[in-house]
Design an enzyme around this catalytic site. Structure first.
Site, mmCIF file in Angstrom:
data_model
loop_
_atom_site.group_PDB
_atom_site.id
_atom_site.type_symbol
_atom_site.label_atom_id
_atom_site.label_comp_id
_atom_site.label_asym_id
_atom_site.label_seq_id
_atom_site.Cartn_x
_atom_site.Cartn_y
_atom_site.Cartn_z
ATOM 1 N N TYR A 65 0.822 -1.223 0.000
ATOM 2 C CA TYR A 65 0.000 0.000 0.000
ATOM 3 C C TYR A 65 0.853 1.270 0.000
ATOM 4 O O TYR A 65 0.445 2.283 -0.570
ATOM 5 C CB TYR A 65 -1.011 -0.025 1.158
ATOM 6 C CG TYR A 65 -2.140 -0.972 0.847
ATOM 7 C CD1 TYR A 65 -3.125 -0.633 -0.076
ATOM 8 C CD2 TYR A 65 -2.197 -2.242 1.420
ATOM 9 C CE1 TYR A 65 -4.139 -1.517 -0.411
ATOM 10 C CE2 TYR A 65 -3.211 -3.137 1.095
ATOM 11 C CZ TYR A 65 -4.182 -2.769 0.180
ATOM 12 O OH TYR A 65 -5.185 -3.645 -0.167
ATOM 13 N N ARG B 112 1.528 1.829 -3.557
ATOM 14 C CA ARG B 112 0.334 2.366 -4.228
ATOM 15 C C ARG B 112 0.211 3.859 -3.938
ATOM 16 O O ARG B 112 -0.035 4.670 -4.805
ATOM 17 C CB ARG B 112 -0.958 1.703 -3.720
ATOM 18 C CG ARG B 112 -1.067 0.218 -3.804
ATOM 19 C CD ARG B 112 -1.710 -0.214 -5.105
ATOM 20 N NE ARG B 112 -0.743 -0.250 -6.164
ATOM 21 C CZ ARG B 112 0.249 -1.153 -6.261
ATOM 22 N NH1 ARG B 112 0.378 -2.105 -5.370
ATOM 23 N NH2 ARG B 112 1.095 -1.104 -7.258
ATOM 24 N N ASP C 168 -8.022 5.653 -4.754
ATOM 25 C CA ASP C 168 -7.326 6.909 -5.063
ATOM 26 C C ASP C 168 -8.255 8.094 -4.800
ATOM 27 O O ASP C 168 -9.446 7.918 -4.537
ATOM 28 C CB ASP C 168 -6.798 6.894 -6.513
ATOM 29 C CG ASP C 168 -7.919 6.910 -7.555
ATOM 30 O OD1 ASP C 168 -8.802 7.781 -7.472
ATOM 31 O OD2 ASP C 168 -7.914 6.047 -8.457
ATOM 32 N N GLN D 125 -15.248 2.554 -6.258
ATOM 33 C CA GLN D 125 -14.559 1.414 -5.632
ATOM 34 C C GLN D 125 -13.080 1.739 -5.485
ATOM 35 O O GLN D 125 -12.323 0.957 -4.946
ATOM 36 C CB GLN D 125 -14.710 0.173 -6.517
ATOM 37 C CG GLN D 125 -16.138 -0.278 -6.678
ATOM 38 C CD GLN D 125 -16.251 -1.318 -7.782
ATOM 39 O OE1 GLN D 125 -16.086 -2.500 -7.557
ATOM 40 N NE2 GLN D 125 -16.532 -0.874 -8.983
ATOM 41 N N ASN D 126 -12.692 2.883 -6.035
ATOM 42 C CA ASN D 126 -11.270 3.225 -6.047
ATOM 43 C C ASN D 126 -10.806 3.775 -4.706
ATOM 44 O O ASN D 126 -11.550 4.443 -3.996
ATOM 45 C CB ASN D 126 -10.976 4.240 -7.152
ATOM 46 C CG ASN D 126 -11.223 3.644 -8.512
ATOM 47 O OD1 ASN D 126 -11.342 2.420 -8.634
ATOM 48 N ND2 ASN D 126 -11.306 4.473 -9.527
ATOM 49 N N SER E 53 -15.185 -4.015 -13.617
ATOM 50 C CA SER E 53 -15.433 -5.350 -14.168
ATOM 51 C C SER E 53 -16.687 -5.974 -13.540
ATOM 52 O O SER E 53 -17.113 -7.046 -13.950
ATOM 53 C CB SER E 53 -14.223 -6.243 -13.911
ATOM 54 O OG SER E 53 -13.967 -6.293 -12.522
ATOM 55 N N GLY F 72 -15.733 1.861 -15.911
ATOM 56 C CA GLY F 72 -14.458 1.198 -15.613
ATOM 57 C C GLY F 72 -14.487 0.208 -14.473
ATOM 58 O O GLY F 72 -13.555 0.149 -13.684
ATOM 59 N N HIS G 181 -14.451 1.171 -0.892
ATOM 60 C CA HIS G 181 -13.354 0.278 -0.486
ATOM 61 C C HIS G 181 -12.217 1.000 0.236
ATOM 62 O O HIS G 181 -11.104 0.489 0.282
ATOM 63 C CB HIS G 181 -12.833 -0.488 -1.708
ATOM 64 C CG HIS G 181 -13.859 -1.422 -2.282
ATOM 65 N ND1 HIS G 181 -13.842 -1.878 -3.569
ATOM 66 C CD2 HIS G 181 -14.946 -1.995 -1.700
ATOM 67 C CE1 HIS G 181 -14.878 -2.681 -3.771
ATOM 68 N NE2 HIS G 181 -15.568 -2.762 -2.656
#
Ligand code: NAD
Length: 235
Positions: free
Chosen positions: A54, A57, A90, A87-88, A172, A170, A105
């Protein structure tokens, strides 16, 4: 009154900013196994490795910028009451200026006590083993790992239930419970999906825009604005 527009974004929206997605070629899971870095078990057995993952990241995300898709979503606030459910982990929606962003998340620029999820702190720096929260417990990334509850889910469902437009960008649509949000969209709302590789969504009533986020969002904005003009002419 403005119509309610929900943007449900996934890793794909940040791909053109230079953050790899999870499941595409060259995605993050090509180089890291989920079980080793993104589960409570991983944290219990090797916190150093989890923090390293992390921390990397975080450093990477610090270096990138919001792309046109993030910026266009902000602009849609002029015409709609926009809520971004992402869900990001960032912060590119926030940096683009979006006012209402809900992170399902977690957030990479936050850390929390491993024992008390209410003790949350901002951070732009690496988190280290031995770095403690005010309750004396180890700090961990403020991320919802696989097999953990998604605390924002209920709030997200309530928002989705009220929307007039729902747009998937974006994602899935394989990570649950987040992916189930689409099933809460009201029947009379319009649904769109923007993705260069449209995932299985099992929904016949969804408008498909098979393009990368930065191009697809322009097409969506044009479609929505046309629709708004039509609706106001009908009044
Ligand atoms: P995912 O990797 O499973 O799917 C990414 C989707 O984005 C795919 O359908 C792919 O076709 C699409 N895509 C790729 N390039 C695109 C582009 N230019 N424009 C639009 N779409 C594009 O991601 P997900 O569904 O978000 O799922 C899983 C998890 O990934 C989430 O839990 C999230 O926390 C995590 N994640 C977040 C980030 C981030 O914060 N930026 C990055 C990687 C993973």
């Amino acid at each position: 009154m403005k119509k309610k527009l929900v943007i449900f974004s996934g890793a794909g929206i940040s791909a053109e900013s230079g953050i790899p997605t999870f499941r595409d070629q060259n995605g993050i899971w090509e180089t890291h196994r989920i079980e080793e870095v993104a589960t409570p078990q991983a944290w219990a057995s090797n916190p150093k490795l989890v923090l390293k993952f992390y921390n990397e990241r975080r450093r990477k995300i610090l270096k990138v910028n919001p792309n046109k898709a993030h910026l266009e979503i902000k602009k849609l606030e002029e015409f709609f009451e926009v809520v971004v459910i992402t869900q990001n982990i960032d912060d590119l929606h926030e940096r683009a200026g979006s006012k209402n962003v809900l992170h399902l998340h977690g957030e990479i620029f936050k850390m929390r006590s491993e024992k008390n999820s209410n003790l949350v702190y901002p951070t732009k720096n690496d988190i280290k083993v031995g770095q403690l929260a005010e309750d004396g417990e180890q700090l961990r990334p403020h991320i919802v790992w696989f097999f953990e509850e998604v605390p924002m889910m209920e709030k997200a469902i309530e928002i989705v239930k009220q929307c007039d437009y729902f747009v998937v960008i974006g994602s899935s649509l394989v990570v649950y419970p987040a992916a189930s949000l689409i099933s809460y969209v009201p029947q009379n709302a319009l649904k769109f999906i923007i993705d260069p590789q449209i995932p299985n969504h099992g929904d016949k009533d969804i408008f498909v825009i098979q393009k990368p986020a930065t191009e697809g969002i322009i097409e969506l904005a044009t479609k929505l604005k046309k629709l708004m003009t039509k609706l106001s002419l009908l009044k």
